[in-house]
Design a protein around this motif. Structure first.
Motif, PDB file in Angstrom:
ATOM      1  N   GLY A 246       0.803  -1.214   0.000  1.00 38.55           N
ATOM      2  CA  GLY A 246       0.000   0.000   0.000  1.00 38.55           C
ATOM      3  C   GLY A 246       0.834   1.262   0.000  1.00 38.55           C
ATOM      4  O   GLY A 246       1.970   1.283   0.488  1.00 38.55           O
ATOM      5  N   LYS A 247       0.258   2.339  -0.569  1.00 39.52           N
ATOM      6  CA  LYS A 247       0.897   3.649  -0.626  1.00 39.52           C
ATOM      7  C   LYS A 247       2.262   3.604  -1.319  1.00 39.52           C
ATOM      8  O   LYS A 247       3.188   4.340  -0.962  1.00 39.52           O
ATOM      9  CB  LYS A 247       1.044   4.244   0.776  1.00 39.52           C
ATOM     10  N   GLY A 248       2.361   2.743  -2.308  1.00 40.61           N
ATOM     11  CA  GLY A 248       3.583   2.654  -3.094  1.00 40.61           C
ATOM     12  C   GLY A 248       4.634   1.716  -2.556  1.00 40.61           C
ATOM     13  O   GLY A 248       5.649   1.467  -3.219  1.00 40.61           O
ATOM     14  N   PHE A 249       4.438   1.168  -1.367  1.00 37.97           N
ATOM     15  CA  PHE A 249       5.408   0.248  -0.786  1.00 37.97           C
ATOM     16  C   PHE A 249       5.096  -1.186  -1.193  1.00 37.97           C
ATOM     17  O   PHE A 249       3.934  -1.575  -1.340  1.00 37.97           O
ATOM     18  CB  PHE A 249       5.405   0.355   0.741  1.00 37.97           C
ATOM     19  N   ASN A 250       6.147  -1.982  -1.367  1.00 37.10           N
ATOM     20  CA  ASN A 250       5.980  -3.385  -1.738  1.00 37.10           C
ATOM     21  C   ASN A 250       7.123  -4.190  -1.152  1.00 37.10           C
ATOM     22  O   ASN A 250       8.145  -3.640  -0.715  1.00 37.10           O
ATOM     23  CB  ASN A 250       5.910  -3.549  -3.257  1.00 37.10           C
ATOM     24  N   ALA A 251       6.940  -5.482  -1.143  1.00 36.90           N
ATOM     25  CA  ALA A 251       7.952  -6.394  -0.605  1.00 36.90           C
ATOM     26  C   ALA A 251       8.051  -7.629  -1.482  1.00 36.90           C
ATOM     27  O   ALA A 251       7.065  -8.050  -2.108  1.00 36.90           O
ATOM     28  CB  ALA A 251       7.623  -6.793   0.831  1.00 36.90           C
ATOM     29  N   THR A 252       9.243  -8.194  -1.536  1.00 41.91           N
ATOM     30  CA  THR A 252       9.494  -9.437  -2.268  1.00 41.91           C
ATOM     31  C   THR A 252      10.251 -10.390  -1.360  1.00 41.91           C
ATOM     32  O   THR A 252      11.256 -10.009  -0.745  1.00 41.91           O
ATOM     33  CB  THR A 252      10.311  -9.181  -3.541  1.00 41.91           C
ATOM     34  N   PHE A 253       9.773 -11.622  -1.279  1.00 36.08           N
ATOM     35  CA  PHE A 253      10.411 -12.655  -0.471  1.00 36.08           C
ATOM     36  C   PHE A 253      10.763 -13.825  -1.383  1.00 36.08           C
ATOM     37  O   PHE A 253       9.976 -14.198  -2.263  1.00 36.08           O
ATOM     38  CB  PHE A 253       9.488 -13.130   0.655  1.00 36.08           C
ATOM     39  N   ALA A 254      11.933 -14.415  -1.173  1.00 34.86           N
ATOM     40  CA  ALA A 254      12.384 -15.499  -2.047  1.00 34.86           C
ATOM     41  C   ALA A 254      13.158 -16.535  -1.250  1.00 34.86           C
ATOM     42  O   ALA A 254      13.863 -16.215  -0.287  1.00 34.86           O
ATOM     43  CB  ALA A 254      13.246 -14.953  -3.178  1.00 34.86           C
ATOM     44  N   LEU A 255      13.011 -17.785  -1.669  1.00 31.81           N
ATOM     45  CA  LEU A 255      13.704 -18.915  -1.049  1.00 31.81           C
ATOM     46  C   LEU A 255      14.210 -19.834  -2.142  1.00 31.81           C
ATOM     47  O   LEU A 255      13.445 -20.244  -3.022  1.00 31.81           O
ATOM     48  CB  LEU A 255      12.757 -19.673  -0.123  1.00 31.81           C
ATOM     49  N   ASP A 256      15.508 -20.146  -2.108  1.00 29.04           N
ATOM     50  CA  ASP A 256      16.130 -21.024  -3.101  1.00 29.04           C
ATOM     51  C   ASP A 256      16.757 -22.226  -2.412  1.00 29.04           C
ATOM     52  O   ASP A 256      17.209 -22.148  -1.256  1.00 29.04           O
ATOM     53  CB  ASP A 256      17.212 -20.288  -3.883  1.00 29.04           C
ATOM     54  N   PHE A 257      16.809 -23.327  -3.154  1.00 23.20           N
ATOM     55  CA  PHE A 257      17.468 -24.551  -2.691  1.00 23.20           C
ATOM     56  C   PHE A 257      18.431 -25.015  -3.781  1.00 23.20           C
ATOM     57  O   PHE A 257      18.018 -25.253  -4.917  1.00 23.20           O
ATOM     58  CB  PHE A 257      16.455 -25.655  -2.391  1.00 23.20           C
ATOM     59  N   ASP A 258      19.709 -25.154  -3.428  1.00 21.99           N
ATOM     60  CA  ASP A 258      20.724 -25.640  -4.359  1.00 21.99           C
ATOM     61  C   ASP A 258      20.993 -27.114  -4.090  1.00 21.99           C
ATOM     62  O   ASP A 258      21.328 -27.493  -2.960  1.00 21.99           O
ATOM     63  CB  ASP A 258      22.023 -24.853  -4.198  1.00 21.99           C
ATOM     64  N   PHE A 259      20.874 -27.932  -5.125  1.00 22.34           N
ATOM     65  CA  PHE A 259      21.126 -29.365  -5.022  1.00 22.34           C
ATOM     66  C   PHE A 259      22.370 -29.701  -5.840  1.00 22.34           C
ATOM     67  O   PHE A 259      22.449 -29.388  -7.030  1.00 22.34           O
ATOM     68  CB  PHE A 259      19.940 -30.178  -5.556  1.00 22.34           C
ATOM     69  N   PHE A 280      17.836 -17.622   1.761  1.00 29.59           N
ATOM     70  CA  PHE A 280      16.613 -16.832   1.833  1.00 29.59           C
ATOM     71  C   PHE A 280      16.946 -15.359   1.631  1.00 29.59           C
ATOM     72  O   PHE A 280      17.974 -14.867   2.107  1.00 29.59           O
ATOM     73  CB  PHE A 280      15.948 -17.032   3.199  1.00 29.59           C
ATOM     74  N   GLY A 281      16.063 -14.653   0.916  1.00 27.88           N
ATOM     75  CA  GLY A 281      16.265 -13.228   0.685  1.00 27.88           C
ATOM     76  C   GLY A 281      14.964 -12.466   0.719  1.00 27.88           C
ATOM     77  O   GLY A 281      13.882 -13.020   0.484  1.00 27.88           O
ATOM     78  N   MET A 282      15.061 -11.162   1.015  1.00 28.65           N
ATOM     79  CA  MET A 282      13.871 -10.301   1.025  1.00 28.65           C
ATOM     80  C   MET A 282      14.253  -8.895   0.597  1.00 28.65           C
ATOM     81  O   MET A 282      15.401  -8.466   0.754  1.00 28.65           O
ATOM     82  CB  MET A 282      13.221 -10.277   2.404  1.00 28.65           C
ATOM     83  N   GLU A 283      13.261  -8.203   0.053  1.00 25.72           N
ATOM     84  CA  GLU A 283      13.458  -6.851  -0.446  1.00 25.72           C
ATOM     85  C   GLU A 283      12.229  -6.008  -0.120  1.00 25.72           C
ATOM     86  O   GLU A 283      11.098  -6.434  -0.349  1.00 25.72           O
ATOM     87  CB  GLU A 283      13.695  -6.872  -1.952  1.00 25.72           C
ATOM     88  N   PHE A 284      12.457  -4.823   0.421  1.00 21.05           N
ATOM     89  CA  PHE A 284      11.387  -3.867   0.683  1.00 21.05           C
ATOM     90  C   PHE A 284      11.671  -2.627  -0.160  1.00 21.05           C
ATOM     91  O   PHE A 284      12.774  -2.071  -0.107  1.00 21.05           O
ATOM     92  CB  PHE A 284      11.325  -3.506   2.170  1.00 21.05           C
ATOM     93  N   ALA A 285      10.660  -2.204  -0.927  1.00 20.44           N
ATOM     94  CA  ALA A 285      10.879  -1.118  -1.880  1.00 20.44           C
ATOM     95  C   ALA A 285       9.742  -0.108  -1.837  1.00 20.44           C
ATOM     96  O   ALA A 285       8.611  -0.421  -1.422  1.00 20.44           O
ATOM     97  CB  ALA A 285      11.016  -1.688  -3.296  1.00 20.44           C
ATOM     98  N   TYR A 286      10.083   1.108  -2.253  1.00 21.67           N
ATOM     99  CA  TYR A 286       9.074   2.151  -2.446  1.00 21.67           C
ATOM    100  C   TYR A 286       8.980   2.439  -3.933  1.00 21.67           C
ATOM    101  O   TYR A 286       9.935   2.939  -4.536  1.00 21.67           O
ATOM    102  CB  TYR A 286       9.432   3.412  -1.681  1.00 21.67           C
ATOM    103  N   LYS A 287       7.827   2.066  -4.521  1.00 21.72           N
ATOM    104  CA  LYS A 287       7.607   2.156  -5.960  1.00 21.72           C
ATOM    105  C   LYS A 287       8.803   1.506  -6.673  1.00 21.72           C
ATOM    106  O   LYS A 287       9.208   0.405  -6.343  1.00 21.72           O
ATOM    107  CB  LYS A 287       7.381   3.599  -6.374  1.00 21.72           C
ATOM    108  N   LYS A 288       9.394   2.208  -7.655  1.00 24.27           N
ATOM    109  CA  LYS A 288      10.604   1.704  -8.303  1.00 24.27           C
ATOM    110  C   LYS A 288      11.740   2.702  -8.123  1.00 24.27           C
ATOM    111  O   LYS A 288      12.587   2.873  -8.991  1.00 24.27           O
ATOM    112  CB  LYS A 288      10.352   1.457  -9.784  1.00 24.27           C
ATOM    113  N   ILE A 289      11.752   3.309  -6.916  1.00 25.40           N
ATOM    114  CA  ILE A 289      12.712   4.371  -6.649  1.00 25.40           C
ATOM    115  C   ILE A 289      13.851   3.897  -5.757  1.00 25.40           C
ATOM    116  O   ILE A 289      15.027   4.100  -6.067  1.00 25.40           O
ATOM    117  CB  ILE A 289      12.001   5.585  -6.008  1.00 25.40           C
TER     118      ILE A 289
END
Length: 364
Positions: A246-259, A280-289
């Motif tokens: 909301g209000k231009g904020f967004n989040a991305t969460f990711a999980l990878d497994f290497d075999f 594991f990784g995560m990103e919090f962003a405001y719009k694309k700024i």
């Protein structure tokens, strides 16, 4: 002493290439690429959406937002001794096809060669000192295709040519293929990368002078011979979720497994047949700024002086800034708090994207 040290260094560089199947062959291609991905702990198999997707998962290149993108990166390891550089370009051909080209180099330059410093009579001649580089190079040609009949599904692949060089002493040419799948629906992303799908080979040849052979014999090192080095396939599975806050904020969460399937490694889960390494990784962003990032990975089982095992990990942080939706500057700091044996590094990457694809589609 210098003569002996140089011989030992050259021998260490060659240890991995005596066997036909090398566990850590072409390991420079497992370091990660781009400050965004490194800041998120190398969890990009399902969420990469720019020119660096050619490395993380070639199928994800079909999700590139711009029509033309250029990516650059520079990093230094081991207190600046090793240099890690990348340059890549990607172009969206049409609504279904995207192509890319990437160049990756990991090398140590200006290594002193003192094998001829002291002659047979024990005389020292500093004019005989020369310098050489030990460098690994990779060239990746990428193609990605998204299917019209299956919405959100993409397939991609890399054809990669490798060139590795240890001064004038040894060199190798190699060839390999990577295959990737990507699927996205309702903000959920799933990705799969089969790196070195058909096994990647390096054909090594050696050009050792009589003086170098003599040094190897005097120090008890094996004289290397021309050989073929194989890199076994590696499977990476990833999942990610994009969330609007909301209000231009967004989040991305990711999980990878290497075999990996080349024997025991210092992974979190390991056996003689299969090893598993999660991150594991995560990103919090405001719009694309602007965006802030964090990642956890590189779990390893280590033994203390008393023989007790403990689990170490690596924490990464990062930040990204986009200027006028054209130029993106990313920064990553790896191994926060020195929680693993890896040394922390400052990593910078630059991305330039020209967004004319949407305009052309609207005109048609």
């Amino acid at each position: 002493m210098k003569k002996l040290l140089c011989a030992v260094l050259i021998s260490l560089c060659s240890l991995a290439i005596f066997g036909q199947t090398a566990k850590y062959s072409n390991e420079f291609l497992s370091l990660g690429l781009g400050a965004r991905g490194l800041g998120m702990g190398n969890t990009m198999t399902s969420i990469a959406n720019d020119v660096t997707a050619a490395y993380w998962n070639p199928a994800c290149l079909s999700t590139m937002e711009k029509r033309y993108e250029l990516g650059l990166m520079h990093a230094e390891y081991f207190a600046g001794i090793a240099k890690y550089d990348y340059a890549g370009v990607a172009v969206r051909i049409d609504s279904q096809s995207t192509v890319g080209f990437s160049y990756i180099r990991f090398g140590v330059d200006n290594i002193m060669n003192t094998t001829e410093l002291i002659d047979n009579q024990g005389n020292v001649d500093y004019s005989k000192i020369s310098y050489f580089s030990s460098a690994d190079n990779a060239f990746l040609l990428t193609y990605a295709h998204n299917f019209k009949n299956v919405s959100g599904l993409s397939l991609g692949g890399n054809v990669k040519i490798l060139h590795r060089r240890i001064g004038d002493f040894a060199g190798a040419w190699g060839f390999g293929i990577d295959l990737g799948l990507h699927y996205v629906k309702n903000g959920w992303n799933a990705g799969m990368l089969l790196r070195d799908a058909t096994s990647t080979f390096n054909a090594w040849s050696y050009h050792l002078s009589d003086e170098v052979v003599e040094v190897f014999n005097q120090t008890g090192n094996e004289i290397p011979s021309n050989t073929l080095e194989l890199t076994l396939p590696k499977l990476i599975l990833g999942a990610g979720k994009y969330v609007e806050l909301g209000k231009g904020f967004n989040a991305t969460f990711a999980l990878d497994f290497d075999f990996t399937f080349d024997g025991q490694r210092h992974s979190l889960i390991h056996s003689n047949v299969l090893c598993l390494d999660p991150h594991f990784g995560m990103e919090f962003a405001y719009k694309k700024i602007v965006a802030i990032r964090a990642g956890i990975g590189n779990f390893q089982q280590e033994a203390d002086f008393d023989g007790k095992k403990k689990t170490s990990l690596q924490i990464n942080l990062g930040i990204g800034v986009c200027i006028k939706n054209i130029v993106t500057i990313d920064y990553a700091l790896t191994d926060i708090g020195d929680l693993s044996i890896a040394q922390y590094s400052h990593i910078f990457s630059l991305k330039v994207g020209i967004d004319r694809w949407k305009k052309q589609r609207a005109e048609n």
